[in-house]
Every structure is written in structure tokens, then in C-alpha cells.
Design a protein around this motif. Structure first.
Motif, PDB file in Angstrom:
ATOM      1  N   ARG A   1      21.178  27.835  36.032  1.00 49.55           N
ATOM      2  CA  ARG A   1      21.992  29.429  36.937  1.00 49.55           C
ATOM      3  C   ARG A   1      23.310  28.771  37.360  1.00 49.55           C
ATOM      4  NH1 ARG A   1      20.310  31.977  42.431  1.00 49.55           N
ATOM      5  NH2 ARG A   1      22.448  33.117  43.078  1.00 49.55           N
ATOM      6  N   VAL A   2      24.307  27.504  37.701  1.00 46.22           N
ATOM      7  CA  VAL A   2      25.075  27.479  37.530  1.00 46.22           C
ATOM      8  C   VAL A   2      25.785  27.465  36.646  1.00 46.22           C
ATOM      9  CG1 VAL A   2      26.893  25.429  38.809  1.00 46.22           C
ATOM     10  CG2 VAL A   2      25.101  25.979  39.805  1.00 46.22           C
ATOM     11  N   PHE A   3      25.229  26.534  35.757  1.00 42.99           N
ATOM     12  CA  PHE A   3      26.056  26.910  33.823  1.00 42.99           C
ATOM     13  C   PHE A   3      26.266  27.546  33.108  1.00 42.99           C
ATOM     14  CE2 PHE A   3      25.318  22.109  34.181  1.00 42.99           C
ATOM     15  CZ  PHE A   3      26.574  21.642  34.049  1.00 42.99           C
ATOM     16  N   GLU A   4      25.014  29.045  33.320  1.00 42.71           N
ATOM     17  CA  GLU A   4      25.127  30.348  33.438  1.00 42.71           C
ATOM     18  C   GLU A   4      25.428  31.118  33.837  1.00 42.71           C
ATOM     19  OE1 GLU A   4      21.600  32.523  33.782  1.00 42.71           O
ATOM     20  OE2 GLU A   4      20.059  30.813  32.105  1.00 42.71           O
ATOM     21  N   ASP A   5      25.820  30.580  35.295  1.00 40.57           N
ATOM     22  CA  ASP A   5      27.700  31.303  35.930  1.00 40.57           C
ATOM     23  C   ASP A   5      28.775  30.956  35.454  1.00 40.57           C
ATOM     24  OD1 ASP A   5      25.352  32.647  37.737  1.00 40.57           O
ATOM     25  OD2 ASP A   5      25.610  32.029  39.269  1.00 40.57           O
ATOM     26  N   LEU A   6      28.724  29.689  35.544  1.00 40.35           N
ATOM     27  CA  LEU A   6      30.201  28.787  34.914  1.00 40.35           C
ATOM     28  C   LEU A   6      30.384  29.546  33.434  1.00 40.35           C
ATOM     29  CD1 LEU A   6      29.776  25.112  36.059  1.00 40.35           C
ATOM     30  CD2 LEU A   6      31.763  27.556  37.299  1.00 40.35           C
ATOM     31  N   GLY A   7      29.187  29.929  32.493  1.00 34.88           N
ATOM     32  CA  GLY A   7      30.102  29.902  31.311  1.00 34.88           C
ATOM     33  C   GLY A   7      30.625  31.690  31.156  1.00 34.88           C
ATOM     34  N   GLY A   8      30.335  32.757  32.331  1.00 35.33           N
ATOM     35  CA  GLY A   8      30.908  33.671  32.378  1.00 35.33           C
ATOM     36  C   GLY A   8      32.309  33.504  32.542  1.00 35.33           C
ATOM     37  N   PHE A   9      33.226  32.836  33.153  1.00 34.02           N
ATOM     38  CA  PHE A   9      34.158  32.483  33.566  1.00 34.02           C
ATOM     39  C   PHE A   9      35.093  31.935  31.780  1.00 34.02           C
ATOM     40  CE2 PHE A   9      32.918  32.196  37.927  1.00 34.02           C
ATOM     41  CZ  PHE A   9      33.172  34.082  38.797  1.00 34.02           C
TER      42      PHE A   9
ATOM     43  N   ASP B   1      38.735  31.673  31.971  1.00 36.31           N
ATOM     44  CA  ASP B   1      39.967  30.977  31.913  1.00 36.31           C
ATOM     45  C   ASP B   1      40.157  31.230  33.967  1.00 36.31           C
ATOM     46  OD1 ASP B   1      40.153  33.700  32.555  1.00 36.31           O
ATOM     47  OD2 ASP B   1      42.111  33.823  31.208  1.00 36.31           O
ATOM     48  N   LEU B   2      40.871  30.877  33.913  1.00 41.85           N
ATOM     49  CA  LEU B   2      41.414  30.952  35.796  1.00 41.85           C
ATOM     50  C   LEU B   2      41.033  32.103  36.394  1.00 41.85           C
ATOM     51  CD1 LEU B   2      41.088  28.988  38.585  1.00 41.85           C
ATOM     52  CD2 LEU B   2      43.938  28.795  37.903  1.00 41.85           C
ATOM     53  N   GLU B   3      42.236  33.120  35.807  1.00 40.06           N
ATOM     54  CA  GLU B   3      42.165  34.362  36.614  1.00 40.06           C
ATOM     55  C   GLU B   3      40.585  35.076  37.515  1.00 40.06           C
ATOM     56  OE1 GLU B   3      44.774  37.070  34.115  1.00 40.06           O
ATOM     57  OE2 GLU B   3      45.882  35.343  33.418  1.00 40.06           O
ATOM     58  N   PRO B   4      40.148  35.064  35.982  1.00 43.90           N
ATOM     59  CA  PRO B   4      38.864  35.495  37.069  1.00 43.90           C
ATOM     60  C   PRO B   4      38.470  35.072  38.168  1.00 43.90           C
ATOM     61  CG  PRO B   4      38.387  35.238  34.799  1.00 43.90           C
ATOM     62  CD  PRO B   4      39.248  34.928  34.907  1.00 43.90           C
ATOM     63  N   TRP B   5      38.666  34.290  38.234  1.00 43.93           N
ATOM     64  CA  TRP B   5      37.704  33.309  39.601  1.00 43.93           C
ATOM     65  C   TRP B   5      38.998  33.307  40.974  1.00 43.93           C
ATOM     66  CZ3 TRP B   5      34.803  29.216  40.744  1.00 43.93           C
ATOM     67  CH2 TRP B   5      33.899  28.830  40.078  1.00 43.93           C
ATOM     68  N   VAL B   6      40.104  34.172  40.465  1.00 41.97           N
ATOM     69  CA  VAL B   6      41.594  34.861  41.451  1.00 41.97           C
ATOM     70  C   VAL B   6      40.865  35.845  42.032  1.00 41.97           C
ATOM     71  CG1 VAL B   6      43.863  34.368  42.152  1.00 41.97           C
ATOM     72  CG2 VAL B   6      43.065  32.969  40.949  1.00 41.97           C
ATOM     73  N   GLY B   7      41.010  36.817  40.484  1.00 37.73           N
ATOM     74  CA  GLY B   7      40.366  38.061  41.067  1.00 37.73           C
ATOM     75  C   GLY B   7      38.776  38.569  41.342  1.00 37.73           C
ATOM     76  N   GLN B   8      38.111  37.560  41.224  1.00 32.13           N
ATOM     77  CA  GLN B   8      36.581  37.729  42.122  1.00 32.13           C
ATOM     78  C   GLN B   8      36.300  36.738  42.786  1.00 32.13           C
ATOM     79  OE1 GLN B   8      34.470  37.880  38.201  1.00 32.13           O
ATOM     80  NE2 GLN B   8      35.326  39.924  37.200  1.00 32.13           N
ATOM     81  N   ALA B   9      36.733  36.857  43.607  1.00 34.38           N
ATOM     82  CA  ALA B   9      36.372  35.616  45.112  1.00 34.38           C
ATOM     83  C   ALA B   9      35.055  35.706  46.206  1.00 34.38           C
ATOM     84  CB  ALA B   9      37.322  36.051  46.277  1.00 34.38           C
ATOM     85  N   GLU B  10      34.564  36.706  45.150  1.00 34.33           N
ATOM     86  CA  GLU B  10      33.366  36.998  45.543  1.00 34.33           C
ATOM     87  C   GLU B  10      32.246  36.486  44.422  1.00 34.33           C
ATOM     88  OE1 GLU B  10      30.307  40.671  46.643  1.00 34.33           O
ATOM     89  OE2 GLU B  10      31.782  40.525  47.679  1.00 34.33           O
TER      90      GLU B  10
END
Length: 104
Positions: A29-37, A39-48
């Protein structure tokens, strides 16, 4: 398949296999979630969403450490071919019930 084969052999082995399966599911599940990102911008924009992924990663690491420690401790424990005296009656009773069920 190993889980099914391990169940009748040893209770601790079956617990170890179940923990391994659950930790593999979490890691998947973690790798599936990581595959959704991408680049770095979604990490900053989607803090939740980033927080959920980081919590899953922490949980996967904790489960891996727990499974590894459990397996290591199980291998260090001495194996006994004879059951303790307080379990002898219980084992004999279980065998008797099993023999009665086979004859039916």
C-alpha cells in the motif's frame, strides 16, 4: 500457502507468517501511494496525503522490525521435544477427542 501449511505445525510459526503477510500488505500500500506522487510539488500541496504516506511508511518499518525481532527471538528459544508437565493432560485430552472424531 506457507501460512496454511504452518498452522497445524506451530502456533508461533503461524503468528509469524500472519505478521509477515500483514506487513507485506502495508508495504504494498505504501508503494502504491508513493507511485501517485510524480514530483515534490504534490507533497507540499497535499499535506494530508503526504502525512498519510509517511505514517504508512513508519507503520511498515515498525511492523518489519517487530516481525524480525519476533522471528529472531523464536529462533533463539530452545526447542523442547517433550511438553511441560502441566500441559501433558491437556495434550492427552486433545488427542483423545481427535481420535473419537476420526472414528465417526
Amino acid at each position: 500457502m506457507l501460512l496454511v501449511l504452518a498452522l497445524p505445525r506451530s502456533h508461533t510459526t503461524s503468528i509469524e507468517k500472519q505478521h509477515q503477510l500483514v506487513s507485506l500488505i502495508v508495504i504494498r500500500r505504501v508503494f502504491e501511494d508513493l507511485g501517485g506522487f510524480t514530483d515534490l510539488e504534490p507533497w507540499v500541496g497535499q499535506a494530508e496525503a503526504a502525512q498519510a504516506v509517511l505514517l504508512d511508511m513508519g507503520g511498515a518499518v515498525a511492523m518489519f522490525v517487530t516481525v524480525t525481532a519476533f522471528a529472531g527471538l523464536r529462533r533463539l528459544a530452545p526447542e523442547s521435544s517433550t511438553p511441560p508437565a502441566e500441559l501433558a493432560y491437556s495434550i492427552t485430552a486433545k488427542r483423545g477427542v481427535a481420535m473419537m472424531q476420526q472414528s465417526d
